[in-house]
Design an enzyme around this catalytic site. Structure first.
Site, short mmCIF file in Angstrom:
data_model
loop_
_atom_site.label_atom_id
_atom_site.label_comp_id
_atom_site.label_asym_id
_atom_site.label_seq_id
_atom_site.Cartn_x
_atom_site.Cartn_y
_atom_site.Cartn_z
N HIS A 149 0.86 -1.19 0.00
CA HIS A 149 0.00 0.00 0.00
C HIS A 149 0.90 1.24 0.00
O HIS A 149 0.96 1.99 0.98
CB HIS A 149 -0.91 -0.05 1.23
CG HIS A 149 -2.11 0.84 1.15
ND1 HIS A 149 -2.42 1.60 0.04
CD2 HIS A 149 -3.10 1.10 2.06
CE1 HIS A 149 -3.55 2.27 0.27
NE2 HIS A 149 -3.97 2.00 1.49
N ASP A 240 -2.52 -1.50 12.66
CA ASP A 240 -3.44 -1.67 11.53
C ASP A 240 -4.41 -2.78 11.90
O ASP A 240 -4.20 -3.50 12.89
CB ASP A 240 -2.64 -2.00 10.24
CG ASP A 240 -3.50 -1.93 8.97
OD1 ASP A 240 -4.68 -1.51 9.04
OD2 ASP A 240 -2.99 -2.31 7.89
N1 CP Z 1 -6.31 3.64 4.45
C1 CP Z 1 -7.04 3.35 3.34
O1 CP Z 1 -6.52 2.99 2.29
O2 CP Z 1 -8.37 3.53 3.52
P1 CP Z 1 -9.52 3.06 2.51
O3 CP Z 1 -9.51 1.56 2.52
O4 CP Z 1 -10.79 3.63 3.07
O5 CP Z 1 -9.21 3.58 1.15
N1 NVA Z 2 -4.24 -3.70 5.88
C1 NVA Z 2 -5.54 -3.15 5.57
C2 NVA Z 2 -5.41 -1.75 5.08
C3 NVA Z 2 -6.70 -1.07 4.77
C4 NVA Z 2 -6.53 0.30 4.20
C5 NVA Z 2 -6.22 -4.01 4.52
O1 NVA Z 2 -5.54 -4.44 3.57
O2 NVA Z 2 -7.43 -4.27 4.62
#
Ligand code: CP
Ligand code: NVA
Length: 324
Positions: A149, A240
């Protein structure tokens, strides 16, 4: 992690014209590029209400946004960011276009490249993201995969620096699951030269390939089991969700991760100098308590806001521009 990392080095597909670039993973970028993106994010935030004419780097450009998974922050911040840079966005869900089912990912990339100037995508399969980039002739941006991410961590570095100054040489402590966000943090640690301490249960340790990459790239990555040891004296504690998108073993994860909750007691061990970050959405009462989320050390809503600014800077970079 559900999927082994598709790559751990700079092998981003480069089939783009001119100065265009894909933004797939932080490991593909040089330290100088990452530093320039963060610096640009600071600058574009500072002049959000009075942008320069030259800031409209997306003028005349349209970006397709594809969401195979739910999103609040990524969707809204990209949409607003594209508008504020003078561009337009078109949003579709993976379901609407039956992504990867109705036609190949490669053909989807080829078709979209005829319509739009860029593609931002949230898709669980990292290898499908890479495949899309391999066949697109416009920049592809990673809006989250099961593997990484990077947009999030650009915003996180920006947020850290607003509160604690240049991140180089500082210590970030990750507590909980080894997931996509952690991978991008580790890649950022190697590039920007900060320490990352990671406390996870034995069963949820980072992908050995990531650890190998970190070693080869001289990241100061320290793996441990004990959350107290990870956070003590740290500059920033990061949590997280215990169950990420696509995870099927929620019950097992809850059992394993219970001792990894970030609560007032853990923040006390960290010390008053530590800020608290979470990419959101948070499951209050699980990985983090209300007292920490709403407490004086929390910067989670600055972090959410900074998705907007950091991604503007990423978009500029993707077209060979920057915010000076
Ligand atoms: N942190 C993040 O990516 O949030 P969303 O899943 O709401 O886009
Ligand atoms: N680790 C989480 C991040 C969400 C923005 C997921 O992948 O669901």
């Amino acid at each position: 992690m559900a999927e082994p990392m598709a790559k751990t080095s700079s092998n981003t597909p480069r089939n783009l014209s001119g100065n265009q670039r894909h933004f797939l993973d932080l490991c593909d970028l040089s330290a100088t590029e990452i530093r320039a993106i963060v610096d640009g994010a600071h600058r574009i935030k500072a002049r959000r209400r009075a942008p320069l004419a030259s800031d409209k780097v997306l003028s005349g450009k349209s970006i397709a946004m594809i969401f195979e998974q739910p999103s609040l922050r990524t969707r809204m911040s990209f949409d607003m960011g594209i508008r504020e840079l003078g561009g337009e966005s078109i949003m579709v869900t993976g379901k609407e276009i039956e992504l990867g089912e109705r036609e190949s990912i490669a053909d989807t990339a080829r078709v979209l490249s005829r319509y739009v100037d860029g593609i931002m995508i949230r898709i669980l399969s990292h290898s499908q993201l890479v495949e899309l980039a391999q066949h697109a002739t416009v920049p592809v941006l990673n809006g989250l995969t099961k593997t990484s991410h990077p947009c999030q961590v650009m915003a996180d570095v920006q947020t850290f620096e607003e509160h604690r100054g240049n991140i180089s040489g500082k210590t970030i402590s990750w507590v909980g699951d080894s997931n996509n966000v952690l991978r991008s943090w580790v890649e950022a640690a190697a590039k920007l030269e900060f320490t990352i301490k990671v406390a996870t249960p034995e069963e949820l340790q980072p992908d050995p390939k990531l650890v190998e990459w970190a070693k080869a790239n001289k990241a100061d990555l320290r793996l441990m089991r004990d959350p107290n040891a990870a956070v003590e004296g740290s500059d920033c504690v990061v949590a997280d969700a215990w169950v990420s998108m696509g995870d099927k073993d929620g019950k097992r994860r809850h059992n394993l991760l219970k001792p990894y909750q970030v609560n007032a007691r853990l923040m006390e061990v960290a010390g008053p100098q530590a800020i608290f970050m979470h990419c959101l959405p948070a499951k209050r009462g699980e990985e983090v308590t209300n007292a920490v989320m709403d407490g004086p050390q929390s910067v989670v809503f600055d972090e959410a806001e900074n998705r907007l600014h950091a991604q503007k800077s990423v978009l500029a970079w993707a077209y060979g521009e920057s915010f000076a």
